[in-house]
Motif scaffolding. Structure first.
Motif, PDB file in Angstrom:
ATOM      1  N   GLU A 313      43.718 113.583  49.147  1.00 25.02           N
ATOM      2  CA  GLU A 313      43.937 112.052  48.429  1.00 25.02           C
ATOM      3  C   GLU A 313      42.842 111.923  47.038  1.00 25.02           C
ATOM      4  N   LEU A 343      49.173 112.217  52.158  1.00 23.58           N
ATOM      5  CA  LEU A 343      48.818 111.902  50.909  1.00 23.58           C
ATOM      6  C   LEU A 343      49.576 110.896  51.017  1.00 23.58           C
ATOM      7  N   LYS A 348      49.710 107.535  47.919  1.00 19.12           N
ATOM      8  CA  LYS A 348      49.553 108.393  47.089  1.00 19.12           C
ATOM      9  C   LYS A 348      51.216 108.577  46.521  1.00 19.12           C
TER      10      LYS A 348
END
Length: 422
Positions: A313, A343, A348
């Motif tokens: 991350e 993620l 993300k």
């Protein structure tokens, strides 16, 4: 009219480029029972060979149109004679260490099929280069960094990439040298078992990789303000660690890599990232006596492995994760899923994941014979890496294009490579 072996390009080509192979001037009976044979010797003199049987009544044999009837492979494979090369001695693996010299391939056309005796009709030698015209190679001895830098033709600056291999150690240059021929400045980075570098992975420090990234970023022929990372196997999880903790990384490609630190602890300043827990008691032995390592690695998500997980991350920039779905070295597809979920859980973007069926652990540039079983540098034992030869070879061709496109897009802001469909 005598039989003639036609190669396009003639004489020499770059290793990652296809070669058109054809035979002209075959007599009618010869055309029905032609065999082709390829052979080469590596830098240590080890012999690799492949052969295929063909039958074509038209007097001309073109491997782009004629399927092999048997031999080292079957079916339509224009580059089958190269990708199917097998070592004369068991467990041999074709690796190119000195990229300054070509690999010399001997090609022969013979009248006859097994088990009949063969009669040589014609032959040719073809040289396969690892340095395209204009690519420069520079040995790097800067501070602690031990590497080779490959610069593409032209004045530059060019987008930069740092390239890491796995737990065999040493300096592996062949992937970097080929990639430089496609417009990238590539640092092939050694990190242990080379010159004055540590002999063992236990002595690796992340500061070393930080120094390597700084070297690339400061090079006058490298286009900043950031670079890309390319890593395979152990080199893949090192690239994930670099992308998570170091500045100046824009794009990261990993090939069959884990989302946790593997094999040995990784030191960084006053902290130590432990290794993923493994259990050698769970190594399976095949009927042929080869090691299968897959089940010896524990789940990275288990509580005992939380400290070894790489904090993806923290990464700034996109990922490309290449997965061989028949990887017998470790659970690459499972690790890719963990990376994607981690993620996305942190807001993300989902990484680009490309999974190749029938493909094993060692995904190389195109036309390298698949390494399905070889002696592991750390264990000293023959280890199964998986992969069905034809599918694996097809994956290597496509993955090579995908890697180039990814780096061109995120380091250059453009796409320049067409993809084949898998």
């Amino acid at each position: 009219m005598a039989a003639t072996l036609i190669l396009e390009p003639a004489g020499r080509s770059c290793w990652d480029e296809p070669v058109r192979i054809a035979v002209r001037g075959l007599a009618p009976q010869q055309a029905l029972r032609t065999s082709l044979r390829a052979s080469l010797r590596d830098e240590n003199g080890a012999l690799f060979r492949a052969h295929a049987r063909y039958g074509d009544a038209r007097g001309e044999l073109d491997l782009e149109r004629a399927p092999a009837l048997g031999g080292s492979f079957t079916g339509l494979e224009p580059m089958g004679l190269l990708r199917a090369l097998e070592p004369e001695k068991p467990l041999g693996q074709l690796v190119k260490r000195d990229v300054r010299t070509p690999v010399r391939v001997q090609l022969e056309v013979l009248d006859g099929h097994d088990p009949e005796p063969w009669r040589l009709l014609c032959q040719a030698r073809h040289e396969r280069d690892f340095l395209q015209p204009g690519v420069q190679r520079e040995l790097v001895r800067a501070g602690r960094v031990r590497a080779a830098l490959f610069l593409p033709p032209g004045k530059g600056p060019s987008p930069g990439i740092t390239d890491l291999f796995g737990s065999s150690g040493g300096l592996c240059e062949y992937r970097a040298s080929l990639l430089a021929g496609h417009g990238f400045a590539v640092l092939a980075l050694a990190y242990f078992r080379f010159e004055d570098l540590p002999e063992h992975l236990n002595d690796i420090h992340r500061e070393y990789f930080e120094e390597a990234v700084d070297f690339v970023l400061q090079h006058p022929k490298v286009k900043g303000p950031s670079i890309g990372l390319l890593g395979f196997s152990k080199g893949g999880d090192l690239c994930l660690s670099m992308a998570s903790f170091l500045k100046g990384i824009t794009a990261t490609v990993v090939i069959n890599a884990c989302v946790a630190n593997t094999i040995a602890p990784l030191h960084y300043r006053d902290m130590i990232i432990p290794k993923l827990v493994s259990d050698t008691g769970k190594i399976k032995i095949t009927k042929s006596g080869f090691f299968n390592m897959m089940d010896s690695w524990s789940n990275p998500l288990e509580e005992r492995n939380h400290q070894s997980l790489i904090p993806l991350e923290k990464v700034q920039g996109p990922f490309l994760i290449i997965v061989g779905m028949d990887d017998q070295g470790w659970k690459s597809e499972f690790y890719a899923q963990i990376a994607s979920e981690r993620l996305q859980a942190h807001g993300k973007e989902r990484p680009q994941i490309i999974c190749y069926p029938g493909t094993g652990h060692s995904i190389n540039p195109p036309y390298f014979p698949p390494s399905r079983i070889s002696v592991h540098a750390v264990l000293g034992e023959a280890v199964v890496y998986g992969g069905e030869p034809k599918a694996h070879s097809k994956a290597q061709v496509d993955a090579w294009k995908q890697i180039q496109t990814f780096f061109h897009k995120h380091l250059n802001g453009k796409k320049s490579v067409k993809h084949s469909k898998m």
